[in-house]
Write an enzyme that holds these catalytic residues in place. Structure first.
Site, mmCIF file in Angstrom:
data_model
loop_
_atom_site.group_PDB
_atom_site.id
_atom_site.type_symbol
_atom_site.label_atom_id
_atom_site.label_comp_id
_atom_site.label_asym_id
_atom_site.label_seq_id
_atom_site.Cartn_x
_atom_site.Cartn_y
_atom_site.Cartn_z
ATOM 1 N N GLY A 9 -17.064 -37.506 33.083
ATOM 2 C CA GLY A 9 -18.251 -37.671 32.259
ATOM 3 C C GLY A 9 -18.055 -38.681 31.149
ATOM 4 O O GLY A 9 -19.011 -39.292 30.664
ATOM 5 N N ASN A 10 -16.784 -38.907 30.736
ATOM 6 C CA ASN A 10 -16.539 -39.870 29.668
ATOM 7 C C ASN A 10 -16.699 -41.304 30.143
ATOM 8 O O ASN A 10 -16.658 -42.244 29.345
ATOM 9 C CB ASN A 10 -15.139 -39.677 29.064
ATOM 10 C CG ASN A 10 -14.030 -39.795 30.091
ATOM 11 O OD1 ASN A 10 -14.287 -40.047 31.269
ATOM 12 N ND2 ASN A 10 -12.801 -39.601 29.654
ATOM 13 N N LYS A 198 -15.286 -29.946 38.197
ATOM 14 C CA LYS A 198 -15.854 -31.017 39.025
ATOM 15 C C LYS A 198 -14.841 -31.599 40.011
ATOM 16 O O LYS A 198 -15.207 -31.986 41.125
ATOM 17 C CB LYS A 198 -16.404 -32.125 38.143
ATOM 18 C CG LYS A 198 -15.356 -32.816 37.283
ATOM 19 C CD LYS A 198 -15.939 -33.900 36.400
ATOM 20 C CE LYS A 198 -14.891 -34.483 35.463
ATOM 21 N NZ LYS A 198 -13.692 -35.005 36.160
ATOM 22 N N LYS A 256 -6.898 -31.994 37.566
ATOM 23 C CA LYS A 256 -6.948 -33.188 38.419
ATOM 24 C C LYS A 256 -5.788 -33.179 39.411
ATOM 25 O O LYS A 256 -5.963 -33.464 40.612
ATOM 26 C CB LYS A 256 -6.918 -34.455 37.564
ATOM 27 C CG LYS A 256 -8.151 -34.656 36.711
ATOM 28 C CD LYS A 256 -8.012 -35.873 35.808
ATOM 29 C CE LYS A 256 -9.308 -36.167 35.064
ATOM 30 N NZ LYS A 256 -9.800 -35.040 34.266
#
Length: 303
Positions: A9-10, A198, A256
């Site tokens: 999102g960044n 996500k 991640k």
């Protein structure tokens, strides 16, 4: 090659920037240049984060998190859709609002752990929790709202995504991990107050779509071994076995690493973590942290 890309999102709202829509749309145009280059050479599926956007919207209105997830999927999907259509004239691009199924009995619902929104002093956090029915927990020296983060089981619209990819469409989907839904006692779908990781959703979707490569594209060039110590060093080529023997921060690189390891362990294909502007070099094997069963890329047989 069929490639799925997970963007943070960044990428749309960088630290210290204005939160207005024009700034985020300008950021999207910069992101799309790299994505368009990938789409010209590969079948491409794009997923994206929405944490900063959901955090802002949650302060402005009382909607539940499943609805905020849908809202940000539509908003960010629209920005990316239009920018990609302009960058790829003649190519079909589709932005989908998708749901992600989770288990109604996932233990995460009994122990909310995903931090969302801004930080507060303890007294203010507890006051807001009482007013809004929030759960709050300490985050460093401050307090923040927490919501459940159940494990993704399946993107409900997976078959539709697969059909579109087979027809050559660039698909944008599963934004923010997807809208969290469960099945009720009649088997009907219902949204729940949760936030799904996500990267885990992207990993699961990459497996379901038979992707050849899964890329998590961030603002760091490589995963670091012994990060923050005098011994820190970049990891270029590695395996899930080696990565799982290391410690990574739960709130940043840990999820991640877990996501790429799961994909490689399940499929035997390639995953990587690296910088967005180096995506093509990552697929070429000379940038990012590349994870394969035998620490080689292109893959060679382990038989």
């Amino acid at each position: 090659m069929r490639v799925i890309v997970a963007l943070g999102g960044n990428a749309l709202l960088r630290r210290g920037q204005s939160t207005n829509a024009h700034t985020q749309m300008d950021n999207v145009r910069g992101v799309v240049k790299t994505l368009a280059d990938l789409a010209r050479k590969h079948e491409l599926i794009i997923t994206h984060g929405n944490g900063p956007q959901v955090g802002m919207l949650a302060l402005e209105n009382p909607y539940p998190f499943d609805t905020l997830g849908a809202q940000t999927q539509g908003m960010i999907g629209y920005w990316m859709l239009q920018a990609l259509q302009n960058a790829l004239p003649g190519r079909q691009v589709l932005a989908m609002v998708t749901q992600t199924l989770v288990s109604a009995v996932d233990p995460a619902f009994d122990d909310p752990s995903k931090f969302v929104g801004q930080v507060y002093e303890r007294e203010e956090a507890e006051k807001l929790a009482g007013e809004h029915g929030w759960t709050v927990k300490p985050d460093g020296c401050h307090w923040r709202r927490v919501v459940p983060s159940p494990a993704p089981q399946r993107v409900v619209e997976t078959r539709l995504v697969r059909q579109m990819v087979r027809e050559g469409v660039v698909v944008i989907c599963a934004g923010g991990g997807g809208i969290p839904v469960v099945r009720d006692e009649q088997g009907r779908l219902a949204g729940v107050e949760a936030v799904i990781d996500k990267d885990l959703t992207a990993s699961m979707l990459a497996e379901a779509l038979d992707c050849d490569a899964f890329l998590i594209l961030t603002d760091v060039p490589r995963v670091m071994r012994d990060f923050g110590t005098p011994r820190q060093s970049e990891i270029a080529h590695t395996t899930p076995y080696e990565l799982r023997a290391m410690d990574f921060p739960a709130g940043s690189m840990g999820p991640k690493v877990d996501a790429v390891c799961r994909f490689v362990e399940t499929t035997g294909d390639m995953a990587a973590i690296g910088r967005l502007d180096q995506a093509e070099r990552i697929l070429g094997g000379d940038a990012g942290t590349i994870v394969t069963p035998n620490a080689r890329w292109p893959l060679t047989s382990t038989l």
